[in-house]
Write a protein that holds these residues in place. Structure first.
Motif, short mmCIF file in Angstrom:
data_model
loop_
_atom_site.label_atom_id
_atom_site.label_comp_id
_atom_site.label_asym_id
_atom_site.label_seq_id
_atom_site.Cartn_x
_atom_site.Cartn_y
_atom_site.Cartn_z
N PHE A 44 -90.94 15.60 11.09
CA PHE A 44 -90.92 14.52 12.05
C PHE A 44 -89.49 14.23 12.44
N LYS A 45 -89.30 13.84 13.69
CA LYS A 45 -88.00 13.32 14.07
C LYS A 45 -88.16 11.82 14.28
N LYS B 42 -91.35 7.14 13.99
CA LYS B 42 -91.19 8.59 13.97
C LYS B 42 -92.27 9.24 14.82
N LYS B 43 -92.00 10.47 15.24
CA LYS B 43 -93.00 11.22 15.99
C LYS B 43 -92.93 12.68 15.60
N SER B 44 -94.01 13.39 15.83
CA SER B 44 -94.06 14.81 15.49
C SER B 44 -93.07 15.59 16.30
N VAL B 45 -92.56 16.65 15.70
CA VAL B 45 -91.61 17.52 16.39
C VAL B 45 -92.38 18.49 17.25
N VAL C 18 -82.43 12.24 13.54
CA VAL C 18 -82.69 12.26 12.10
C VAL C 18 -84.09 12.84 11.93
N TYR C 19 -84.24 13.78 11.03
CA TYR C 19 -85.52 14.44 10.77
C TYR C 19 -86.00 14.15 9.36
N GLU C 20 -87.31 14.20 9.17
CA GLU C 20 -87.91 14.05 7.83
C GLU C 20 -87.38 15.13 6.88
#
Length: 93
Positions: free
Chosen positions: A27-28, A90-93, A11-13
């Motif tokens: 973000f994912k 969440k974390k940065s892509v 799931v992504y922002e």
């Protein structure tokens, strides 16, 4: 845990297949809450499904169907895709 096999891996922002809005970072989510799916209108599952998961405290594991090993990995409980649950990470892509 409900297994959700989709065409996306997480799931992504923001939809990774569309341009990211100017000045924003994608973000994912490793974990995403039911409330974030509803309030941020993340279109990975419909709002009725998100509400049913929330009302029944049922976690769901979203993963990419395209990788043939992912169904087996999800059933084994491996850490793949995004867990839809009560909290968000969440974390940065």
């Amino acid at each position: 845990v409900l297994l959700l096999a989709k065409s996306i891996d997480f799931v992504y922002e923001y939809d990774p297949n569309k341009p990211i809005p100017e000045g924003k970072e994608n973000f994912k989510y490793e974990k995403v809450s039911y409330l974030d799916i509803l309030s941020k209108e993340l279109s990975v599952i419909d709002t009725t499904a998100a509400a049913l998961l929330k009302d029944n405290s049922l976690p769901a594991q979203l993963f990419e169907l395209g990788n043939g090993d992912n169904i087996v990995n999800a059933v084994r409980g491996d850490n793949i895709g995004t867990l839809i649950c009560k909290e968000t990470i969440k974390k940065s892509v």
